[in-house]
Write a protein that holds these residues in place. Structure first.
Motif, PDB file in Angstrom:
ATOM      1  N   ASP A   1      -0.511   0.490   1.295  1.00  0.00           N
ATOM      2  CA  ASP A   1       0.793   0.690   0.670  1.00  0.00           C
ATOM      3  C   ASP A   1       1.375   2.009   1.166  1.00  0.00           C
ATOM      4  O   ASP A   1       0.991   3.072   0.713  1.00  0.00           O
ATOM      5  CB  ASP A   1       0.641   0.669  -0.853  1.00  0.00           C
ATOM      6  CG  ASP A   1       1.966   0.424  -1.558  1.00  0.00           C
ATOM      7  OD1 ASP A   1       3.010   0.519  -0.891  1.00  0.00           O
ATOM      8  OD2 ASP A   1       1.943   0.135  -2.770  1.00  0.00           O
ATOM      9  N   GLU A   2       2.257   1.930   2.118  1.00  0.00           N
ATOM     10  CA  GLU A   2       2.893   3.087   2.745  1.00  0.00           C
ATOM     11  C   GLU A   2       1.885   4.144   3.211  1.00  0.00           C
ATOM     12  O   GLU A   2       1.904   5.279   2.762  1.00  0.00           O
ATOM     13  CB  GLU A   2       3.917   3.697   1.792  1.00  0.00           C
ATOM     14  CG  GLU A   2       4.922   2.625   1.371  1.00  0.00           C
ATOM     15  CD  GLU A   2       6.164   3.169   0.704  1.00  0.00           C
ATOM     16  OE1 GLU A   2       6.449   4.358   0.869  1.00  0.00           O
ATOM     17  OE2 GLU A   2       6.840   2.382   0.039  1.00  0.00           O
TER      18      GLU A   2
ATOM     19  N   SER B   1       4.762  -3.139  -4.095  1.00  0.00           N
ATOM     20  CA  SER B   1       3.489  -2.652  -4.621  1.00  0.00           C
ATOM     21  C   SER B   1       2.960  -3.611  -5.675  1.00  0.00           C
ATOM     22  O   SER B   1       1.755  -3.888  -5.737  1.00  0.00           O
ATOM     23  CB  SER B   1       3.659  -1.266  -5.246  1.00  0.00           C
ATOM     24  OG  SER B   1       4.067  -0.340  -4.274  1.00  0.00           O
TER      25      SER B   1
ATOM     26  N   GLN C   1      -0.407   3.477  -2.985  1.00  0.00           N
ATOM     27  CA  GLN C   1       0.724   4.349  -2.711  1.00  0.00           C
ATOM     28  C   GLN C   1       0.453   5.747  -3.275  1.00  0.00           C
ATOM     29  O   GLN C   1       0.773   6.744  -2.657  1.00  0.00           O
ATOM     30  CB  GLN C   1       1.979   3.748  -3.345  1.00  0.00           C
ATOM     31  CG  GLN C   1       3.265   4.308  -2.806  1.00  0.00           C
ATOM     32  CD  GLN C   1       4.452   3.424  -3.180  1.00  0.00           C
ATOM     33  OE1 GLN C   1       4.329   2.425  -3.877  1.00  0.00           O
ATOM     34  NE2 GLN C   1       5.612   3.792  -2.693  1.00  0.00           N
TER      35      GLN C   1
HETATM   36 MG   LIG Z   1       5.656   0.678  -3.843  1.00  0.00          MG
END
Ligand SMILES: [Mg+2]
Ligand SMILES: Nc1ncnc2c1ncn2[C@@H]1O[C@H](COP(=O)(O)OP(=O)(O)OP(=O)(O)O)[C@@H](O)[C@H]1O
Lengths: 258, 360
Positions: A175-176, A45, A87
């Motif tokens: 991010d994810e 991240s 995220q």
């Molecule tokens: Mg992360």
């Protein structure tokens, strides 16, 4: 290969005595989906935030399409057509889905109302938001006007993904994006990523889900202890190889290391 | 390895039946929704409903208790007049509180600017219009000063405005020499300062200009907060400042504009107060800061920011006015008026907490 869209070199970011990014390099090429994998806390991240201006690196240089950039806020990156799905999603819980999709780039009414009274064109924004969510198969929400805090975790993620996909013109960082999604919804997001790629827009995908990574990625950036360990081609390596590299169980061969 | 790549185009094997999955939009079975639950949801979507209901009930109740003395057009318009200055301050306060801040200096800015207008127009021979404009600019400046400390030096709003409250208060004592400017002097030299003290009659009601100004201020701010991008940003900042920044809002710039605008509204309150009080007194409205917060809280605007409609503060101010007037006309001692307002605040915050628990 052609010139990279993003080329970052020697990025360093320290928080007190934690070094989140330790002289890391990073490249994204046109038209590709680049997966970034690594353990929790590896700094995935952190490095993408440095690229999009959400954090300001202490050292290092970032080139976007060959030009050096010094973003001081994610707004700078966004103005260049770079979108990011954070995220933690970065949504405003009390505002509606439509409001959230358009924060910072609202549509105003035409004519006097918009120009002098600066009135928002809410119907236009709502129609657009509804279209984008439907594309994602996320119309299980009851109303586009409902506050984001009344949505489930997965629905919220859908809103954030739809927002990024709708507005990006240069590249997207995710991010994810499927962390909270169900099987069907994850599939939609993966399909959406392929669509975006087909539109010629490259994507940086951070994910812990190896089947997803190996399905969509053209290249895989393995991040370990704050820097890039190696980049692998998913056609040449297995998921267990990738996991072994990222956890330090196996050393990558010299020719692919950072 | 080629396993994973072969299947890449069809997705994972366990997903092969996804094509046949249900396509229709999900229907949520509404279950377990007790009446209380539904009320909670309703209030969550319409945060102004509570103060409106309280206002209507208290009007009816005092109409019964105090009779026609209370429920006359004259008395109701008197209430409107009495709450007008605190109401305008509450509008300024709402702006700040929606950003999750608090402003203890609103009344000090208001009185300071009324002193500035008075000094210039009454003693220094400056034309009234120019004196008023100077006061307005001063209000914006005072608000920006608060905003600058909060956004640039990153001081908490509570501490910042606690400090500037003292600073502005000291300045106004110094500028006024702790003396009031008498009504006759204002009438003789600068009667325009008393513009908002004028009134007209319709029916038995006496409508003062300051009451109209109050309503106008609320309508304009409501429009800005609800119909413009700026307003959406103000709410987003109060909701979650970091998320707002990450999703593309220039939070510091917006916050600064909020404090500047609040200062301007306070200066308007200062101008209106001259007409309302009839003179310019440095000692007036000493409790105005807290009164404005009271109105905002009773109006259902969350002290945690991001929630509530500015119209709530108008109803909050009216509720306080109705209670004061109703209790007085019912012959209740002043101390019980204060007692009742205290309970109103506690109950309003408790309801706010309860409504906030509705999410997800
Ligand atoms: Mg992360
Ligand atoms: N704002 C911050 N303040 C202090 N330390 C931070 C901050 N952000 C990140 N770190 C530290 O930097 C390191 C890398 O964090 P980062 O969030 O980039 O990891 P990650 O690879 O994204 O992990 P995950 O897979 O859990 O999301 C961690 O040790 C973390 O504690």
């Amino acid at each position: 290969m052609t010139n990279p869209v993003v080329k970052a070199s020697g990025i360093v970011k320290r928080y007190g005595h934690v070094t989140a990014i330790d002289h890391s390099d990073f490249e994204l090429y046109p038209g590709e989906i680049l997966a970034v994998i690594g353990d929790n806390g590896a700094g995935k991240s952190s490095i993408v935030k440095a690229i999009c201006g959400a954090t300001i690196p202490d050292e290092g240089e970032i080139l976007i399409e060959g030009k050096k950039v010094n973003f001081t806020s994610p707004i700078d990156a966004r103005d260049m057509g770079i979108e990011i799905v954070y995220q933690n999603l970065a949504l405003s819980p009390a505002l509606s889905i439509a409001d959230n999709m358009f924060t910072g780039r609202e549509i105003r009414k035409e004519g006097f109302l918009g120009k002098f009274l600066r009135m928002l064109d809410k119907p236009a924004m709502e129609t657009f938001a509804r279209e984008k969510l439907t594309e994602l198969g996320l119309m299980t929400v009851q109303s586009i006007k409902q506050p984001v805090e009344t949505l489930s975790g997965g629905q919220r993620q859908g809103v954030a993904v739809a927002r990024a996909a709708a507005f990006a013109t240069k590249f997207i960082i995710m991010d994810e994006p499927t962390a909270a999604l169900g099987v069907k919804e994850s599939r939609k997001v993966l399909e959406l990523m392929k669509d975006v790629k087909a539109r010629g827009i490259p994507i940086i995908l951070i994910s812990h889900n190896m089947p997803h990574v190996f399905e969509v990625a053209d290249r895989i950036h393995v991040h370990r202890l704050g820097k890039r360990l190696c980049t692998i081609d998913p056609k040449d390596y297995t998921m267990s190889d990738a996991v072994a590299f990222m956890t330090g169980a196996k050393e990558p061969p010299a020719e692919i290391t950072a | 390895m080629s396993d994973a790549t072969d299947k890449a185009s069809e997705g994972q094997s366990f997903e092969q039946n996804l094509d046949q999955s249900a396509k229709e939009v999900a229907q949520f079975k509404v279950k377990n929704t007790s009446l209380l639950n539904r009320i909670q949801h309703l209030l969550h979507n319409n945060p102004t409903l509570v103060p409106v209901i309280v206002l209507v009930i208290s009007l009816i109740a005092f109409g019964f208790i105090a009779g026609s003395k209370f429920f006359s057009a004259f008395n109701l318009s008197l209430i409107l007049q009495q709450v007008s200055i605190i109401g305008i301050l509450a509008a300024a306060q709402s702006l700040i509180i929606i950003t999750a801040g608090i402003d203890l200096s609103v009344a000090a800015i208001m009185v300071l600017m009324s002193v500035v207008m008075g000094n210039l127009a009454v003693f220094m021979g400056v034309p009234s219009g120019l004196a008023i404009l100077t006061g307005m600019a001063g209000g914006v400046g005072a608000g920006l000063m608060n905003g600058w400390f909060i956004t640039k030096i990153k001081l908490p709003p509570f501490i910042t405005t606690l400090g500037t409250w003292s600073i502005f208060y000291a300045l106004l004592l110094w500028l006024s020499g702790a003396q009031s400017i008498r009504g006759q002097d204002i009438d003789a030299n600068a009667s325009f300062l008393k513009f908002f003290g004028q009134s007209f009659n319709i029916g038995g009601a006496r409508i003062t200009f300051s009451a109209i100004l109050m309503v106008l201020v609320f309508v304009v701010l409501w429009y800005m907060l609800n119909k413009t991008a700026w307003g959406r940003h103000v709410y987003a900042i109060g909701d979650d400042k970091e998320a707002a920044e990450m999703s593309g809002i220039r939070t510091d710039r917006t916050l600064l504009s909020v404090y500047g605008l609040a200062g301007l509204v306070c200066a308007f309150a200062g101008w209106a107060s001259i007409g309302r009080v009839g003179s310019i007194s440095p000692q007036s409205f000493y409790e105005g800061n807290l009164d404005s917060i009271t109105a905002v809280v009773i109006g259902g605007i969350s002290l945690f920011g991001g929630r509530g409609s500015i119209m709530g503060a108008l109803f909050g101010a009216l509720i306080v006015g109705v209670f004061r007037s109703g209790l007085r006309l019912s012959g209740v001692d002043v101390l019980w008026q204060v007692f009742a307002i205290g309970w109103l605040i506690i109950i309003a915050v408790a309801i706010d907490q309860w409504i906030r628990r509705v999410s997800a």
